[in-house]
Design an enzyme around this catalytic site. Sequence first.
Site, PDB file in Angstrom:
ATOM      1  N   GLU A  97      63.200  41.731  -4.241  1.00 26.09           N
ATOM      2  CA  GLU A  97      63.231  42.960  -3.456  1.00 26.09           C
ATOM      3  C   GLU A  97      62.586  44.165  -4.137  1.00 26.09           C
ATOM      4  O   GLU A  97      62.099  45.060  -3.458  1.00 26.09           O
ATOM      5  CB  GLU A  97      64.690  43.304  -3.101  1.00 26.09           C
TER       6      GLU A  97
ATOM      7  N   SER B 131      59.814  10.455  28.696  1.00 24.10           N
ATOM      8  CA  SER B 131      59.230  10.547  30.036  1.00 24.10           C
ATOM      9  C   SER B 131      59.440  11.890  30.716  1.00 24.10           C
ATOM     10  O   SER B 131      58.763  12.183  31.700  1.00 24.10           O
ATOM     11  CB  SER B 131      59.799   9.433  30.924  1.00 24.10           C
TER      12      SER B 131
END
Length: 850
Positions: free
Chosen positions: A123, A399
């Site tokens: 950070e 399908s």
Amino acid sequence: MEKPTKRQTTANTKTKPQGSSKGSKKKGFNVRQFIMGSIIAAILAIICAMAIYIVVIMSGFRILDNNIDKIDTASESTLIYAQEEGKDKPATEIGKIYKGENRESVNIKDVPERLKQAFIATEDRRFNEHAGVDLRAIGRALVTDIIHMSAVEGGSTITQQLAKNVFLSSEKTAFRKATEMSIAFALDERFSKDEILEKYLNRIFFGSNAYGIKAAAKVYFGKSNLNELKVWEMATLAALPKAPSRYSPLAHPDLSKERRAVVLRLMTDQGYITEAERAEAAAVDYVPPAAASQGTKDYASFLDYVVDEAENMYGIDEDELLTKGYRIYTTMNPKAQKVMEQTYANPSFFQKDASDGQKIQSAMVIVDNKTGGLMALIGGRDYKQRGFSRVYSKRQPGSSYKPIAAYGPALESGKYTPYSIMDDTQTSFGNGTYSPRNYDRVTHGHVTMFEAVKKSYNLAPVWLLDQIKVNSAIDFAKKIGAPLNEQKDKNLSIALGGLTDGVSPLQMATAYTAFANQGLQNKTHAILRITDAQGKEIAAYKPEKKQVIQPKTAYYMTLLLQGVVEPGGTGTKAKFNRPVAGKTGTTGLDIKGIEQYDRDVWFVGYTPEWTAAVWEGFDKVDAKHYVTIGSGSPSAIFKEVMSKSLEGRPVTNFVKPDGVPNLTEPPKGITDLTAVYAPETKAVKLVWTSLGEKIAYQLFRKGTKDTEPKMLIQSATPEVNDTTVSSEETYQYYVVPINLDSNLEGAKSNVVSVEIPKDGTLPDGSQPSPSVSPSTSPGKDPLEPTLSPGTKPTPSPGSTIKPGASPTPSSSISPIPSPTPSPANKPVDGTEEKPKDGKQNGGQIIVPKL
């Protein structure tokens, strides 16, 4: 001394620098004026900068002094409401998100050094050097952003993040950023670096309702003592502040591991850990502790989705939602959500638990067709708050993807209708590299699209995709929101749902809304608007309706998918007392000994009001964890949830869009074709029952020396004499009827066989009596076994019989007793040149069952 001439005098006068002294003085004056002006401007700039700096610093101290108590005070909860039924009805509160009590403070002395280093490396690498604001980092970020022409890199320090977290909102303005910096300067002046880091680690949000580093260590690793954390666990925690929801190891273990690797690399580059330590920590797979379970909660899946959408669509992070007292109005239908959760709590709808007690998992999403609003969703059975939501999980659709990869783009092309004839014969595609097969190993010859969709044949959609080409499927899938991998999915196996990346239930539900809504699609969303505690609107959904496919395509697809839930279709268990359309889907296992079972099962369907997608399967499939119940289970869940959720609403019907022509059914098939050889005329007489006016008949013949059938003639009458036969030859015949008004083909007739004797006589010298060959048994085509592998019938010149295409009447429509055969070098039922695809899905044969 000689006096100068007039010319000389004039010349001397011109060359004399008259007024040069005055000009020099003027030029010197301008330079001095510029220098003095610059000095004055610089002094004024310095004074202004100092004044601004003083104002900024003083402002920061004033804000810090006035709000210092905010560091430890509780925040207001954010309320979430269900969709508004009308202006006269108040919104219904469905949930509340807040900090709760899950915050534990820790003294900086109890934080291990490497844990500090993990956060500093990630950070704010210059945390111990700057004065609250890292001007060098800001400059570097500006240069990077300018190079990339966008906000690529940030420059916020840990001190600035603390200032923002405690005192400010996430509003992205220059004034807020300046205020943040002023508070950061004040914090750095007022507190030591250890004190700032301690407040930061105790204050920040780590996701999963964990505030502070100690609470996060408990939630994610079950450890109260931070000194027990391993390097990979420290890096995992340091990865969270950037995006707690996205990088939560509980919700997104894969993304968490990727972000952890970034943190570990930063720690290595800055000298905090060795390369060996980095490699070891990067390789660990996260396993949540037993204590990570946070219990069930009403509407947990939907509320978590709202939190994700607020962050992803509107830039409001979860921490802000939990602390700022917002009011979020959503699209959720409480009745549908309750029915869904009750259904998922009922074990009778699901496969029995595996031998080790693991439950089969499932997810379901319901979307409003008209608005794109999410009515209800659930991320899994026994879903835990901020847990792994399977509505985002990509799986193989089987399908259920055929309407997207094959039938949809074919209809969109305008060259096919639901009555178009397709080829469902066994074929090898891609130069023989891809040989799909039907689930039951039975082929069906030429079939209509209606039949192929209803019974979920596999060969027909692959043949169809081979005709329309893969790129059309890639474009279609992208348009309706269930995209393919454009680099890796360029193969025919996508027609059967064999995808590289898979699709999620959320994507499938979104895609099918285009079929349900006449080709119109709205962006799928859960949030209508967000206000602050005082009712001021801070964000709102803006409708994004798009015509993604043609209305005709959507309507024809709906007709096809309605057949799936009717008797004889694969999705009959999804049918209830409303118009329903949908598609089943399964993907088979490739585990030896249990290939008959499934990996994933689906049902995706819709009514005129809503579309829903249901998926079932195990998170990780192996020899002990697979699906045994087939696609009937998700179909039954669809019926249960949708029927009860829509109960009490008026029944509506699917509407045919304006301008879409009515479908014309092709001619019925011929079943009584007969053939008789007449020795006296040396001709074969073929006769069949007439199908009425405006019907023509294409007669096909195949001899023993022919590799494929050839069309002999297109006749206007149900009788033809074939005088082109040869002695000692055997011929097979069939007829295909064509409607001359619609150009639609009917199914081919029964096949008959005739043997021609030598020189028109029998071996004993007597005249042969006429013989009629019987029709072949249903499902058995004697012409098909003689075809070469990978070939399909192709029409001869002038012929129009081609699966999927609209036939054109031949000029020879008349009763011609002695037809002339077509050229022998042209096969019957032709196809385009087969694509030179490589292996289809790695050479594996994909066999979606339903």
